[in-house]
Each structure stands twice: as C-alpha cells, then as structure tokens.
Design an enzyme around this catalytic site. Structure first.
Site, PDB file in Angstrom:
ATOM      1  CG  HIS A 194       5.412 -71.691  15.010  1.00 60.21           C
ATOM      2  ND1 HIS A 194       5.246 -70.848  16.278  1.00 60.21           N
ATOM      3  CD2 HIS A 194       5.357 -70.663  13.992  1.00 60.21           C
ATOM      4  CE1 HIS A 194       5.493 -69.312  15.898  1.00 60.21           C
ATOM      5  NE2 HIS A 194       5.684 -69.540  14.364  1.00 60.21           N
ATOM      6  CG  ASP A 212       5.564 -71.810  19.416  1.00 62.43           C
ATOM      7  OD1 ASP A 212       5.117 -70.614  19.030  1.00 62.43           O
ATOM      8  OD2 ASP A 212       6.455 -72.448  18.628  1.00 62.43           O
ATOM      9  N   GLY A 269       6.479 -62.901  10.102  1.00 63.94           N
ATOM     10  CA  GLY A 269       7.968 -62.658   9.785  1.00 63.94           C
ATOM     11  C   GLY A 269       8.898 -62.492  10.940  1.00 63.94           C
ATOM     12  CB  SER A 285       7.390 -66.269  14.474  1.00 65.14           C
ATOM     13  OG  SER A 285       5.878 -66.153  14.948  1.00 65.14           O
ATOM     14  CB  SER A 331       4.652 -67.899  20.602  1.00 60.82           C
ATOM     15  OG  SER A 331       3.755 -68.827  20.163  1.00 60.82           O
TER      16      SER A 331
END
Length: 388
Positions: free
Chosen positions: A234, A261, A340, A342, A357
């Site tokens: 993402h 993801d 912040g 991911s 994720s």
C-alpha cells in the site's frame, strides 16, 4: 540457504521420521515444562554463538528474561519454526496447529486424531475437533461490511471474527450461513478499525513520489535489477519513484494491495544492500535467515515513528479488511505500531518475518499490528533475501 540451515532441517526431519510408526501416525506422549525438543542443546549452542547482544537485551526488557532464559526461548522458537512445516506435511488433515506456550518452553501441537501425536520430549500434543485445513477453509468464506478481520486461533481451535458492534449479530449469522459449526467460531466485538500505516516508515525511512513516507522492510536481490528491498504494497504503485533519507533513489517494480500487502523497490546504485535492521538506538540486528516463527514466538519490529518495539506472534493467516479492501494471510502481533511505521521490518531472533501492514490502537493503548509475511513477496517477484 546457509549450510547450517540444511543441517537443522535434516535434524528436524530425522526427529519426526523417527517418531513415525508403521501406520505413519505418531505415538502419544506428554511433555513437562522442563523438557526440551530434540536437538535443543545443539540449537542453543548455535544461537548463543550468533545472536546479537542487543536482541537479548530487548527480550530482557520486553519479557523479563535473563540471558539464559532468552537463549533457551530462542532455541525452542527456532526448532519450532522448522518443526511446523514438517508436521503439517506428515500429519496432513490431522494437523490443527502449533504454538509456543507463553510462560514455558513447551511447543504445543494440536491434532484431530489421538493416534497422531508426538513422541519427542519438549513437544506436547493436544487433541482437538477441527483441523487447520477445515478452519482455514471456513475462515476464507467470511467477509462483509463491519467485519474488520478474521483469523484462525490455533490455541482455541476456532475461527475468530472481529466485528464492529453494529455488525456483530450479522457476523454470527454469516458464520451460520457459511456452515461453520457453532463450536468452531467466535465473534469478538471491537471498536478498532485497522488502517494501513499510511504516512509510513520501516527500518529506515524512504519517500514515495517526493511526498508520502514509508519503510524499508528487508534488503533483497533480483536476478535482473540487482539490489532492492521489500516493503508494504500500500506504500506505492508500480512505477512510483522512491528517495531514501540518505539520498538513494529507486522505483517500485512490483506492488500488490489489497489482497496482498507486499511490494519491492528496485534500488539504484546509490544504495548498497545490507543484511541489517535498524534498532533505533544506534545499533542494528543482523538478518541470518527467513525462517517463519511459530504462534507464541517473540517478535520485534522497526519503524521510524515508534522505533523498536517487541511482542509476540498471536495468529497467522489473518484476513484483515481495510477501507481499501481485504488483505489475506497476514500475521497478527501485539508489537505496537503507529502511522509512519508501515512497510518496516518484523524480525524474530535473527529471522526475517515480514513487513508492517497495518493495525489498530497505538503504542499508548491497544497496539494490535499485522504484518505481511516475507516469503510470498520473495516468491512473487523472484527475490532473494540478503543475509549474513
């Protein structure tokens, strides 16, 4: 894979091959809290010679372990990670899950047939009603508005549906309509709605298209493009440009979200691959392999918003529904994260696990997180994990 890992796998295979009787089942035997899995002494010695001192310190801070207790735990976790696929293959539809007990070094193995149990010390067998395959199949059919996630809880032999209060009743009905037995499902009501950690960083920060921020997961190599790293899908789409905090540049060559993801970034020659994860205290931890940790294993994650945080693996193959859609087969932990973080690294001992994720809560309350397991990303893009 390093030579040492082949030795470990052969050792684990030999343990379970020796436990197999003529009918290809296992003879039932119990375990005590002081018993250890076969191969424990060798494994502990191997780990004692390679584990980073800062990792032991983190385990002490998080779990209150002494150095000896931390080494014991890491040895059992390593053996369990190798034993799980071996048991799944040998037991087939009689296998119902494997996990580590939280306050002991006992590895618990769930089976649907009392004759298919483990004879080796350090492994304890629990007979349950439903196989892992059955539970996973039932879980796959549960998806609707208001359901924030689903997962198989191997410790209770149930499919767990997490639903918002207004959707709880519908979630129960959906389970009935899907044919899930009443004793094989649990609906947990939650007010937490998972969101991708969308402003986002991982081990080290990088920026997408000059604006949004994400996290380096793990360094990888590609047979055509060379150096790069995996991260959360993402974070960016194929072709998005990347700039690292240290001036390195690159672009997304592959990205999948939702559904999965994961993504990988082709890093230009301005970046140099390393097998390291930032601990945000001036030190790093080395990556030696990508062996998957068992449920109940200790795990830590790295991100530039909240730094280095540790917890345990709570469940695997959790299907999580974000506003953008459902992501399947994530791993659930209680190592907190915030926006912040991911894309960043999840690591157990020195074993790379996956990339942050999303989650719910934060590092002040709640703190449920989900990570994309590493192996599917490596397989999807023909990548090789960089290790020492």
């Amino acid at each position: 894979m390093r030579k040492a890992n082949f030795v470990k796998i052969r050792r684990i295979a030999a343990v379970f091959a020796a436990a197999t009787v003529a009918t290809t089942t296992f003879a039932l035997a119990g375990s005590t809290a002081s018993a250890q899995p076969a191969g424990f002494d060798e494994e502990r010695q191997d780990i004692a010679g390679t584990v980073d001192a800062e990792m032991l310190e983190a385990m002490s801070d998080t779990f209150g372990y002494t150095t000896a207790e931390a080494l014991d735990r890491l040895a059992v976790e390593s053996l369990a990670s190798l034993a799980e696929p071996e048991l799944r293959a040998q037991l087939g539809d009689r296998f119902a899950g494997l996990w580590l007990e939280p306050d002991t070094n006992i590895v618990q193995v769930a089976v649907t047939d009392a004759s298919a149990a483990i004879t080796q010390t350090g492994y304890s067998t629990t007979v349950v009603k439903y196989s892992e395959a059955d539970l996973t199949t039932w879980q796959a059919g549960i998806e609707a508005d208001g359901i924030t996630s689903t997962y198989v809880d191997v410790t209770t032999n149930k499919v767990v549906i997490e639903a918002l209060p207004e959707a709880a009743a519908d979630a129960g009905k959906l389970a009935v309509d899907a044919g899930i037995p009443a004793d094989a499902v649990r609906v947990d009501v939650t007010t937490e709605e998972p969101q991708p950690m969308a402003s986002i960083v991982g081990g080290d920060a990088y920026y997408i298209n000059g604006s949004s921020r994400c996290s380096v997961g793990f360094a990888v190599t590609h047979p055509t493009y060379g150096n790069g790293f995996v991260t959360a899908g993402h974070c960016g789409t194929v072709g998005s440009s990347v700039q690292g905090g240290n001036g390195g540049t690159g672009q997304f060559r592959g990205s999948s979200f939702p559904g999965n993801d994961y993504a990988w970034v082709d890093a230009a020659s301005t970046w140099t691959n390393t097998a390291l994860v930032n601990r945000y205290n001036g030190t790093t931890v080395s990556v030696t392999n990508g062996n998957e940790a068992a449920v109940g294993a200790s795990i830590c994650r790295s991100g530039s918003t909240t730094g280095w945080r540790c917890g345990t693996v709570q469940a695997k193959n959790q299907n999580v529904t974000y506003p953008q859609g459902t992501v399947y087969n994530l791993t659930r932990t209680n190592a907190c994260a915030e926006p912040g973080d991911s894309g960043g690294s999840f690591i157990s001992g020195n074993s790379a696990q996956g990339m942050t994720s999303g989650g719910s809560g934060n590092c002040s309350w709640g703190g449920t997180t989900y990570f994309q397991p590493l192996r599917p990303a490596l397989s999807a893009y023909n990548l090789t994990l960089v290790t020492v």
